[in-house]
Design a protein around this motif. Structure first.
Motif, PDB file in Angstrom:
ATOM      1  N   TRP A 144       0.672  -1.245   0.131  1.00 34.70           N
ATOM      2  CA  TRP A 144       0.052   0.010   0.064  1.00 34.70           C
ATOM      3  C   TRP A 144       0.904   1.258  -0.187  1.00 34.70           C
ATOM      4  N   CYS A 145       1.950   0.995   0.040  1.00 36.50           N
ATOM      5  CA  CYS A 145       2.856   2.384   0.403  1.00 36.50           C
ATOM      6  C   CYS A 145       3.145   3.251  -1.004  1.00 36.50           C
ATOM      7  N   GLU A 146       3.411   4.257  -0.905  1.00 38.26           N
ATOM      8  CA  GLU A 146       3.393   5.092  -2.127  1.00 38.26           C
ATOM      9  C   GLU A 146       4.697   4.746  -3.011  1.00 38.26           C
ATOM     10  N   SER A 147       4.545   5.323  -4.278  1.00 35.88           N
ATOM     11  CA  SER A 147       5.664   4.876  -5.313  1.00 35.88           C
ATOM     12  C   SER A 147       6.895   5.411  -4.550  1.00 35.88           C
ATOM     13  N   TRP A 148       6.894   6.589  -4.235  1.00 33.22           N
ATOM     14  CA  TRP A 148       8.182   7.246  -3.674  1.00 33.22           C
ATOM     15  C   TRP A 148       8.637   6.724  -2.367  1.00 33.22           C
ATOM     16  N   ASP A 149       8.059   5.997  -1.813  1.00 35.31           N
ATOM     17  CA  ASP A 149       8.274   5.428  -0.473  1.00 35.31           C
ATOM     18  C   ASP A 149       9.215   4.290  -0.447  1.00 35.31           C
ATOM     19  N   ASN A 150       9.491   3.745   0.841  1.00 35.97           N
ATOM     20  CA  ASN A 150      10.162   2.817   0.777  1.00 35.97           C
ATOM     21  C   ASN A 150       9.796   1.714   1.940  1.00 35.97           C
ATOM     22  N   CYS A 151       8.728   1.040   1.924  1.00 38.92           N
ATOM     23  CA  CYS A 151       8.297   0.227   3.345  1.00 38.92           C
ATOM     24  C   CYS A 151       8.760  -1.173   3.120  1.00 38.92           C
ATOM     25  N   ASN A 184       2.205   2.884   4.451  1.00 36.49           N
ATOM     26  CA  ASN A 184       1.107   1.831   4.584  1.00 36.49           C
ATOM     27  C   ASN A 184       0.649   1.920   6.265  1.00 36.49           C
ATOM     28  N   PHE A 185       1.456   2.382   7.242  1.00 36.29           N
ATOM     29  CA  PHE A 185       0.964   2.670   8.496  1.00 36.29           C
ATOM     30  C   PHE A 185      -0.017   3.739   8.647  1.00 36.29           C
ATOM     31  N   ASP A 186       0.512   4.660   7.964  1.00 31.48           N
ATOM     32  CA  ASP A 186      -0.303   6.083   8.027  1.00 31.48           C
ATOM     33  C   ASP A 186      -1.706   5.672   7.573  1.00 31.48           C
ATOM     34  N   GLN A 187      -2.108   4.727   6.945  1.00 29.00           N
ATOM     35  CA  GLN A 187      -3.472   4.634   6.507  1.00 29.00           C
ATOM     36  C   GLN A 187      -4.460   3.780   7.547  1.00 29.00           C
ATOM     37  N   VAL A 188      -3.806   2.736   8.142  1.00 25.19           N
ATOM     38  CA  VAL A 188      -4.666   1.790   8.849  1.00 25.19           C
ATOM     39  C   VAL A 188      -5.080   2.299  10.189  1.00 25.19           C
ATOM     40  N   GLN A 189      -6.084   1.570  10.669  1.00 30.65           N
ATOM     41  CA  GLN A 189      -6.693   1.714  11.897  1.00 30.65           C
ATOM     42  C   GLN A 189      -5.405   1.479  13.184  1.00 30.65           C
ATOM     43  N   ASP A 190      -5.483   2.605  13.961  1.00 24.75           N
ATOM     44  CA  ASP A 190      -4.525   2.581  14.917  1.00 24.75           C
ATOM     45  C   ASP A 190      -3.063   3.072  14.310  1.00 24.75           C
ATOM     46  N   GLY A 191      -3.246   3.565  13.019  1.00 24.62           N
ATOM     47  CA  GLY A 191      -1.963   3.969  12.406  1.00 24.62           C
ATOM     48  C   GLY A 191      -1.654   5.817  12.886  1.00 24.62           C
ATOM     49  N   THR A 192      -1.009   6.262  12.368  1.00 17.85           N
ATOM     50  CA  THR A 192      -0.413   7.575  12.925  1.00 17.85           C
ATOM     51  C   THR A 192      -1.633   8.433  12.896  1.00 17.85           C
ATOM     52  N   ALA A 193      -2.610   8.498  11.771  1.00 21.59           N
ATOM     53  CA  ALA A 193      -3.590   9.352  11.693  1.00 21.59           C
ATOM     54  C   ALA A 193      -4.647   9.103  12.850  1.00 21.59           C
ATOM     55  N   ASP A 194      -5.020   7.742  12.954  1.00 19.33           N
ATOM     56  CA  ASP A 194      -5.842   7.395  13.820  1.00 19.33           C
ATOM     57  C   ASP A 194      -5.533   7.769  15.080  1.00 19.33           C
ATOM     58  N   VAL A 195      -4.382   7.338  15.740  1.00 24.07           N
ATOM     59  CA  VAL A 195      -3.981   7.716  16.868  1.00 24.07           C
ATOM     60  C   VAL A 195      -4.242   9.062  17.436  1.00 24.07           C
ATOM     61  N   LEU A 196      -3.869  10.096  16.375  1.00 25.49           N
ATOM     62  CA  LEU A 196      -4.112  11.546  16.793  1.00 25.49           C
ATOM     63  C   LEU A 196      -5.480  11.902  16.758  1.00 25.49           C
ATOM     64  N   ALA A 197      -6.601  11.128  16.038  1.00 27.33           N
ATOM     65  CA  ALA A 197      -8.070  11.438  16.060  1.00 27.33           C
ATOM     66  C   ALA A 197      -8.251  10.764  17.687  1.00 27.33           C
ATOM     67  N   GLN A 198      -7.860   9.413  17.939  1.00 28.39           N
ATOM     68  CA  GLN A 198      -8.146   9.099  19.379  1.00 28.39           C
ATOM     69  C   GLN A 198      -7.724  10.130  20.335  1.00 28.39           C
ATOM     70  N   ILE A 199      -6.454  10.357  20.204  1.00 27.38           N
ATOM     71  CA  ILE A 199      -5.851  11.434  21.295  1.00 27.38           C
ATOM     72  C   ILE A 199      -6.887  12.612  21.429  1.00 27.38           C
ATOM     73  N   LEU A 200      -7.332  13.295  20.517  1.00 27.64           N
ATOM     74  CA  LEU A 200      -8.333  14.280  20.620  1.00 27.64           C
ATOM     75  C   LEU A 200      -9.562  13.993  20.797  1.00 27.64           C
ATOM     76  N   GLU A 201     -10.107  12.519  20.840  1.00 25.39           N
ATOM     77  CA  GLU A 201     -11.429  11.947  21.302  1.00 25.39           C
ATOM     78  C   GLU A 201     -12.345  12.426  20.182  1.00 25.39           C
TER      79      GLU A 201
END
Length: 262
Positions: free
Chosen positions: A18-25, A102-119
């Motif tokens: 799932w990682c972007e073409s410029w990325d290296n996962c 790939n980790f940015d997109q998933v549940q409990d990934g980078t964005a999801d955790v921020l959303a949870q921190i702000l409730e």
């Protein structure tokens, strides 16, 4: 759990394809550790300081969010950071694995955790990529907060060394809909503005991107790359602990590469 089994479990959750073409996962360095019992040091960025920490703790896997290698290497020379990381990895039998976009997109990934921190409630991706997943998150604050209260909440819960926000006429205005994206999220400003979010928490924003946000009536909040992504690394440690690993720990040598003169 063996390292091979840990990686299989992780990739079933956050597929590296799932990682972007410029990325290296995925694997950055794999010196032959797949069949060893996993002793994992989780970090945001794989650096020499983190490698030295891994050596001292007898870890055999550095699991990082940021890739060690972004661009094709033309050479490896003594004294260069990546070359030294490679040397230590093979000398001490320590693998380095990265889960980035790939980790940015998933549940409990980078964005999801921020959303949870702000409730945030009723959360959806800023940019959906597949069923239920995608980049960034948009949600509702319940109860609503004033802008001043929202900024204070971010400062308290993320502890950024410097919190920047775009010009606002009224710190007492009510904020109900917020977007978040850990790391460099300025390229999503247009999508966030169209979403109806009043405020957008991200990082690495330039001068004219604050101007663009103001002109779009969007309050842009920059809490820094480290502060917006490090919490997801902590959450990853908690997930790994539930897998009954031999040993796992969050790095204490991770660094915010920006310092601010008081």
């Amino acid at each position: 759990m063996k390292i091979a089994d840990l990686i299989t479990w992780f990739e079933a959750w956050a597929n590296p394809t799932w990682c972007e073409s410029w990325d290296n996962c995925g694997w950055q360095i794999e010196p032959g550790v797949l069949q060893e019992k996993a002793r994992v040091l989780v970090c945001l960025t794989p650096t020499l300081a983190v490698m030295q920490e891994a050596i001292a703790l007898n870890a055999n896997l550095i699991f990082a969010h940021h890739p060690l290698i972004f661009n094709p290497l033309k050479s490896l020379r003594t004294g260069e950071a990546i070359a030294e990381m490679v040397r230590f990895a093979f000398t001490h039998n320590i693998g380095i694995y990265s889960a980035h976009t790939n980790f940015d997109q998933v549940q409990d990934g980078t964005a999801d955790v921020l959303a949870q921190i702000l409730e945030l409630k009723e959360v959806t991706p800023i940019l959906p990529t597949q069923a239920g997943l995608g980049y960034g998150r948009i949600g509702l604050l319940e109860p609503f907060l004033t802008l001043q209260e929202l900024l204070a909440t971010i400062q308290t819960r993320l502890a950024p060394p410097n919190l920047i926000f775009s010009p606002s006429a009224d710190l007492q205005q009510t904020i109900s809909r917020v977007a978040v994206l850990g790391g460099s999220g300025a390229s999503f400003i247009s999508a966030v503005a169209k979403s109806g979010a009043q405020a957008y928490l991200t990082s690495d924003c330039k001068f004219h991107q604050f101007q663009e946000s103001r002109d779009r009536s969007l309050i842009l909040i920059d809490a820094g790359h480290y502060a917006t992504e490090r919490p997801a690394c902590d959450r990853l440690v908690q997930k790994f602990q539930s897998l009954n690993l031999d040993w796992v720990q969050l790095s204490k040598k991770d660094e915010d590469f920006r310092q601010f003169f008081a």
